[in-house]
Design a protein around this motif. Structure first.
Motif, PDB file in Angstrom:
ATOM      1  N   GLY A 118      11.120   6.267  -1.647  1.00  0.00           N
ATOM      2  CA  GLY A 118      12.190   6.198  -0.318  1.00  0.00           C
ATOM      3  C   GLY A 118      12.501   5.261   0.357  1.00  0.00           C
ATOM      4  O   GLY A 118      11.582   3.928   0.108  1.00  0.00           O
ATOM      5  N   ALA A 119      13.329   5.121   1.134  1.00  0.00           N
ATOM      6  CA  ALA A 119      13.429   3.933   1.914  1.00  0.00           C
ATOM      7  C   ALA A 119      12.189   3.722   3.007  1.00  0.00           C
ATOM      8  O   ALA A 119      11.634   4.632   3.102  1.00  0.00           O
ATOM      9  N   LYS A 120      11.905   2.531   3.378  1.00  0.00           N
ATOM     10  CA  LYS A 120      10.765   2.125   4.231  1.00  0.00           C
ATOM     11  C   LYS A 120      10.814   2.990   5.249  1.00  0.00           C
ATOM     12  O   LYS A 120       9.149   3.837   5.488  1.00  0.00           O
ATOM     13  N   ILE A 121      11.530   3.426   6.110  1.00  0.00           N
ATOM     14  CA  ILE A 121      11.313   4.415   7.188  1.00  0.00           C
ATOM     15  C   ILE A 121      11.094   6.072   6.672  1.00  0.00           C
ATOM     16  O   ILE A 121      10.437   6.858   7.316  1.00  0.00           O
ATOM     17  N   ALA A 122      11.829   6.181   5.554  1.00  0.00           N
ATOM     18  CA  ALA A 122      11.359   7.558   4.834  1.00  0.00           C
ATOM     19  C   ALA A 122      10.164   7.741   4.676  1.00  0.00           C
ATOM     20  O   ALA A 122       9.508   8.819   4.925  1.00  0.00           O
ATOM     21  N   ILE A 123       9.555   6.785   4.023  1.00  0.00           N
ATOM     22  CA  ILE A 123       8.040   6.779   3.855  1.00  0.00           C
ATOM     23  C   ILE A 123       7.364   7.171   5.139  1.00  0.00           C
ATOM     24  O   ILE A 123       6.422   8.124   5.223  1.00  0.00           O
ATOM     25  N   SER A 124       7.604   6.378   6.030  1.00  0.00           N
ATOM     26  CA  SER A 124       6.990   6.526   7.521  1.00  0.00           C
ATOM     27  C   SER A 124       7.121   7.990   7.877  1.00  0.00           C
ATOM     28  O   SER A 124       6.133   8.219   8.481  1.00  0.00           O
ATOM     29  N   PHE A 125       8.413   8.358   8.039  1.00  0.00           N
ATOM     30  CA  PHE A 125       8.645   9.773   8.435  1.00  0.00           C
ATOM     31  C   PHE A 125       7.858  10.949   7.647  1.00  0.00           C
ATOM     32  O   PHE A 125       7.285  11.776   8.338  1.00  0.00           O
ATOM     33  N   LEU A 126       7.717  10.706   6.463  1.00  0.00           N
ATOM     34  CA  LEU A 126       7.149  11.763   5.462  1.00  0.00           C
ATOM     35  C   LEU A 126       5.448  11.435   5.789  1.00  0.00           C
ATOM     36  O   LEU A 126       4.786  12.560   5.845  1.00  0.00           O
ATOM     37  N   GLU A 127       4.812  10.612   6.137  1.00  0.00           N
ATOM     38  CA  GLU A 127       3.623  10.355   6.337  1.00  0.00           C
ATOM     39  C   GLU A 127       3.297  11.219   7.519  1.00  0.00           C
ATOM     40  O   GLU A 127       2.172  11.804   7.757  1.00  0.00           O
ATOM     41  N   ASN A 128       4.274  11.155   8.562  1.00  0.00           N
ATOM     42  CA  ASN A 128       3.881  12.149   9.747  1.00  0.00           C
ATOM     43  C   ASN A 128       4.240  13.625   9.581  1.00  0.00           C
ATOM     44  O   ASN A 128       3.707  14.530  10.343  1.00  0.00           O
ATOM     45  N   LEU A 129       5.122  13.770   8.404  1.00  0.00           N
ATOM     46  CA  LEU A 129       5.487  15.311   8.199  1.00  0.00           C
ATOM     47  C   LEU A 129       4.523  15.829   7.303  1.00  0.00           C
ATOM     48  O   LEU A 129       4.244  16.909   7.813  1.00  0.00           O
ATOM     49  N   VAL A 130       3.731  15.348   6.549  1.00  0.00           N
ATOM     50  CA  VAL A 130       2.847  15.872   5.465  1.00  0.00           C
ATOM     51  C   VAL A 130       1.493  15.737   5.979  1.00  0.00           C
ATOM     52  O   VAL A 130       0.777  16.657   5.711  1.00  0.00           O
ATOM     53  N   HIS A 131       1.193  14.820   6.818  1.00  0.00           N
ATOM     54  CA  HIS A 131      -0.365  14.518   7.234  1.00  0.00           C
ATOM     55  C   HIS A 131      -1.256  14.415   5.972  1.00  0.00           C
ATOM     56  O   HIS A 131      -2.179  14.880   6.194  1.00  0.00           O
ATOM     57  N   GLN A 132      -0.841  13.966   4.955  1.00  0.00           N
ATOM     58  CA  GLN A 132      -1.851  13.537   4.007  1.00  0.00           C
ATOM     59  C   GLN A 132      -1.573  12.217   3.435  1.00  0.00           C
ATOM     60  O   GLN A 132      -0.282  11.606   3.502  1.00  0.00           O
ATOM     61  N   SER A 133      -2.355  11.460   2.620  1.00  0.00           N
ATOM     62  CA  SER A 133      -1.996  10.303   1.991  1.00  0.00           C
ATOM     63  C   SER A 133      -1.221  10.639   0.626  1.00  0.00           C
ATOM     64  O   SER A 133      -1.651  11.920   0.060  1.00  0.00           O
ATOM     65  N   PHE A 134      -0.461   9.785   0.047  1.00  0.00           N
ATOM     66  CA  PHE A 134       0.206  10.049  -1.406  1.00  0.00           C
ATOM     67  C   PHE A 134       0.602   8.663  -1.750  1.00  0.00           C
ATOM     68  O   PHE A 134       0.795   7.776  -0.923  1.00  0.00           O
ATOM     69  N   ASN A 135       0.830   8.629  -2.965  1.00  0.00           N
ATOM     70  CA  ASN A 135       1.274   7.506  -3.793  1.00  0.00           C
ATOM     71  C   ASN A 135       2.816   7.026  -3.083  1.00  0.00           C
ATOM     72  O   ASN A 135       3.398   8.164  -3.122  1.00  0.00           O
ATOM     73  N   SER A 136       3.139   6.209  -2.820  1.00  0.00           N
ATOM     74  CA  SER A 136       4.301   5.654  -2.420  1.00  0.00           C
ATOM     75  C   SER A 136       4.957   4.511  -2.872  1.00  0.00           C
ATOM     76  O   SER A 136       4.141   3.582  -3.328  1.00  0.00           O
ATOM     77  N   GLN A 137       6.321   4.343  -2.949  1.00  0.00           N
ATOM     78  CA  GLN A 137       7.016   3.033  -3.552  1.00  0.00           C
ATOM     79  C   GLN A 137       8.361   2.992  -2.776  1.00  0.00           C
ATOM     80  O   GLN A 137       9.204   4.090  -2.330  1.00  0.00           O
ATOM     81  N   ILE A 138       8.402   1.988  -1.883  1.00  0.00           N
ATOM     82  CA  ILE A 138       9.577   1.766  -1.134  1.00  0.00           C
ATOM     83  C   ILE A 138      10.644   1.142  -2.145  1.00  0.00           C
ATOM     84  O   ILE A 138      10.729   0.583  -2.776  1.00  0.00           O
ATOM     85  N   ALA A 139      11.964   1.782  -1.797  1.00  0.00           N
ATOM     86  CA  ALA A 139      13.167   1.623  -2.331  1.00  0.00           C
ATOM     87  C   ALA A 139      14.085   0.610  -1.750  1.00  0.00           C
ATOM     88  O   ALA A 139      14.673   0.918  -0.476  1.00  0.00           O
ATOM     89  N   LYS A 140      14.294  -0.489  -2.011  1.00  0.00           N
ATOM     90  CA  LYS A 140      15.128  -1.480  -1.394  1.00  0.00           C
ATOM     91  C   LYS A 140      16.601  -1.504  -2.045  1.00  0.00           C
ATOM     92  O   LYS A 140      16.612  -1.000  -3.171  1.00  0.00           O
ATOM     93  N   ASN A 141      17.614  -1.918  -1.446  1.00  0.00           N
ATOM     94  CA  ASN A 141      18.753  -2.131  -2.165  1.00  0.00           C
ATOM     95  C   ASN A 141      18.858  -2.823  -3.489  1.00  0.00           C
ATOM     96  O   ASN A 141      18.441  -3.996  -3.294  1.00  0.00           O
ATOM     97  N   GLY A 142      19.226  -2.045  -4.463  1.00  0.00           N
ATOM     98  CA  GLY A 142      19.266  -2.851  -5.982  1.00  0.00           C
ATOM     99  C   GLY A 142      18.160  -2.637  -6.702  1.00  0.00           C
ATOM    100  O   GLY A 142      18.112  -3.030  -7.734  1.00  0.00           O
ATOM    101  N   ASP A 143      16.858  -2.188  -6.023  1.00  0.00           N
ATOM    102  CA  ASP A 143      15.541  -1.950  -6.703  1.00  0.00           C
ATOM    103  C   ASP A 143      15.854  -1.024  -7.858  1.00  0.00           C
ATOM    104  O   ASP A 143      16.814  -0.071  -7.716  1.00  0.00           O
ATOM    105  N   GLN A 144      15.171  -0.904  -8.900  1.00  0.00           N
ATOM    106  CA  GLN A 144      15.276  -0.037 -10.328  1.00  0.00           C
ATOM    107  C   GLN A 144      14.136   0.596 -10.510  1.00  0.00           C
ATOM    108  O   GLN A 144      13.033  -0.155 -10.333  1.00  0.00           O
ATOM    109  N   ILE A 145      13.979   1.781 -11.154  1.00  0.00           N
ATOM    110  CA  ILE A 145      12.985   2.414 -11.623  1.00  0.00           C
ATOM    111  C   ILE A 145      13.228   2.864 -13.183  1.00  0.00           C
ATOM    112  O   ILE A 145      14.681   3.467 -13.360  1.00  0.00           O
ATOM    113  N   ASN A 146      12.885   2.066 -14.190  1.00  0.00           N
ATOM    114  CA  ASN A 146      13.086   2.652 -15.474  1.00  0.00           C
ATOM    115  C   ASN A 146      12.248   3.757 -16.069  1.00  0.00           C
ATOM    116  O   ASN A 146      11.086   3.710 -16.290  1.00  0.00           O
ATOM    117  N   LEU A 147      13.064   4.944 -16.127  1.00  0.00           N
ATOM    118  CA  LEU A 147      12.267   6.158 -16.888  1.00  0.00           C
ATOM    119  C   LEU A 147      12.232   6.237 -18.461  1.00  0.00           C
ATOM    120  O   LEU A 147      11.487   7.092 -18.795  1.00  0.00           O
TER     121      LEU A 147
END
Length: 578
Positions: A118-147
């Motif tokens: 998710g976006a950088k601030i989305a990851i930050s919001f989620l950390e407050n929402l779920v109250h647990q650690s998780f693997n994360s990846q910040i998505a910037k404009n133009g970034d790609q993930i090859n499935l």
């Protein structure tokens, strides 16, 4: 297609689910909320809504968004029917609004090794929402993930549509663009796609006006990024039908509407705090009220606002509205620093407004008001004080407050235009005579009324008429397709008091009917006791006419109280104002 839940049960809150293959190795999982009639109270729904989630399978698997918490059991059962959640590699969060991220914690429990994207601030919001650690990846404009297997996911920044952390996701293999709230609609139907454009259009437009219109410039920014993609054959929305049959038509509507709003001569800023109390929802209602007057709106989240950006925005706008920040906690310092910057940058000709968030730790509103007033600024509307969970009436007062602000900004220009008009064409148009009527409406806990004169019968079968309603009228929100209201016809020899009453401006949230004799129509709207006649009506369609909506309605019930009396008639001098 698989459907879970009993569609034949006639009860409140019918909840069903649906899956469908929408592309190569791509599945939509739809949570259908058939009976939802309000969306976070800010605006009413005529046709329920859906919450859409997606699975994309390559060598790796991505889940795009989850669902509303109310679908906990249904959604997780649906997900298990499609895949073992432990096999999902990525959970892509389009934005963190609870109706899309409400089941993130449950998905993390089923797939603890998943990577949240998710976006950088989305990851930050989620950390407050779920109250647990998780693997994360910040998505910037133009970034790609090859499935793998051709599924290359590319991310596009789309902030403020309609949350600050929104991203779009584009799959280069299927040419599907996942847009969450953008291009959606609160329109619940078994049809997965936008087959019935005519049926969808009113809800599509209303959704835009409520959620996207106040962020028109952000819409245009996101669409510029979309234009660079190689081709889009489907827009996979977060709410309502997916766009496949009318992609070009419906996206161009967004572009046209947003360009018109972005061209506004004046701009107002609305500062809010996402995910704090009811700040974001209250701010959205205020922004919608402002945009109804033709004033552009720029929204900024104080949680992530840069001080320099705050200063630049304040220097640019004619007015601004700000929420009360928390007195303490993680975001208190950032919000209060931003407010100090507003005070330093504000100019005496600007007007301002303040509203409470009801977040549990709000800074007191009166000292904040005093700080702004001490700089010489004038209030655009009375401070909005929220002492409990906001009701429909509070949200309506917010919208009307925003409209008051916008009308104050445009008043001088409108007066100037009126004074400049003296041509033969304008005088000729003014000779069109019309009757005098009062529209009254009731919806939920809300009542509305408006003096009208642009009313004309439009059909015999069924019996129907049109009425022109200015876009900035408060009652406009209560006259969407499917809404009901009453048309009260004023009597020629007995209209002065009612006309005077409903011609005046009402403060935001004021009772339009205090001291007026009324009774209740079958459709729930007030009937004026002193009206010559009345008709109960249902809105069938709306046509946009520049600064007015032309509303066509069918008449369902009607009665004349004085058969021998005549309708009051209104004459104007020119055709450019009432």
């Amino acid at each position: 297609m698989v459907a879970l839940g009993d569609r034949n049960i006639q009860s409140e809150n019918r909840l069903t689910t649906q899956t469908l293959e929408i592309g190569d190795d791509t599945t939509v999982m739809r949570s259908l909320d058939w009976d939802r009639d309000r969306f976070d109270i800010e605006f009413g729904l005529q046709n329920g809504t859906t919450y859409n989630s997606y699975l994309v399978r390559g060598d790796k698997v991505a889940l795009i968004d989850t669902s509303h918490e109310k679908f906990h059991d249904l959604y997780l059962s649906l997900l298990h029917g499609e895949i073992d959640p432990a096999e999902i590699d990525y959970l892509i969060i389009s934005h963190t609004e609870p109706d899309h991220s409400g089941l993130v914690k449950d998905v993390l429990a089923l797939a603890p090794n998943i990577t949240v994207v998710g976006a950088k601030i989305a990851i930050s919001f989620l950390e407050n929402l779920v109250h647990q650690s998780f693997n994360s990846q910040i998505a910037k404009n133009g970034d790609q993930i090859n499935l793998g297997q051709g599924h290359v996911l590319e991310f596009l920044n789309a902030p403020n549509l309609h949350w600050p952390d929104t991203i779009f996701t584009y799959d280069h293999k299927t040419q599907i663009l996942y847009t969450c709230d953008a291009f959606g609609s609160h329109f619940c139907t078994d049809d997965t796609f936008d087959k019935d454009l005519e049926a969808l259009s009113p809800d599509y437009r209303f959704y835009y006006e409520c959620l996207m219109g106040p962020n028109a410039r952000s819409v245009l920014g996101a669409m510029k990024r979309m234009d660079k993609l190689e081709g889009i054959n489907t827009i996979a929305t977060g709410h309502g039908p997916l766009l496949r049959h009318n992609v070009q038509e419906l996206t161009e509507r967004y572009r046209t509407w947003s360009k018109a709003k972005a061209k506004a001569e004046q701009t107002a800023a609305v500062f809010y705090l996402s995910d704090y109390g009811y700040s974001d929802r209250l701010s959205q209602a205020i922004a919608r009220g402002i945009s109804k007057t033709g004033v552009a709106v720029e929204m900024m989240d104080l949680k992530v606002a840069d001080v320099q950006e705050v200063q630049e925005l304040i220097n640019y706008v004619s007015a601004f509205v700000v929420t009360t920040p928390p007195a303490s906690g993680r975001y208190a310092t950032a919000a209060q620093t931003a407010i100090s910057q507003m005070l330093a940058a504000a100019k005496s000709k600007q007007i301002f407004g303040v509203f409470e968030s009801y977040g549990g730790d709000d800074q007191p509103i009166d000292p904040l008001l005093t700080r702004f007033k001490d700089t010489g600024l004038k209030e655009a509307f009375a401070a909005i004080r929220v002492k409990d969970t906001p009701t429909e009436a509070i949200y309506q007062a917010c919208e009307e407050s925003g409209t008051d602000l916008g009308q104050k900004l445009t008043l001088k220009e409108n007066i100037k235009k009126i004074k400049e008009i003296d041509g033969d064409l304008e005088k000729a148009l003014g000779r069109l005579s019309s009757g005098l009527y009062i529209l009254t409406a009731h919806k939920g806990d809300l009542n509305g009324a408006m003096l009208a004169s642009w009313v004309a019968q439009a059909s015999f079968e069924p019996l129907g008429f049109t009425v022109a309603v200015a876009k900035d009228r408060a009652i406009e929100s209560l006259m969407q397709v499917g809404d009901t209201f009453v048309l009260n016809v004023l009597e020629a020899d007995n209209y002065a008091s009612l006309m005077s009453r409903f011609l005046k401006r009402f403060p935001p949230g004021a009772d339009r009917f205090a001291g007026v004799k009324t009774r209740t129509a079958e459709n729930g709207s007030p009937i004026l006791a002193d009206a010559l006649s009345y008709m109960e009506c249902k809105v069938v369609s709306r046509m946009e006419c520049s600064d007015h909506w032309l509303v066509y309605s069918e008449v369902t019930v009607g009665k004349v109280s004085k058969p021998d009396s005549l309708t009051a008639v209104h004459h104007r001098q020119v055709g450019t104002y009432y």
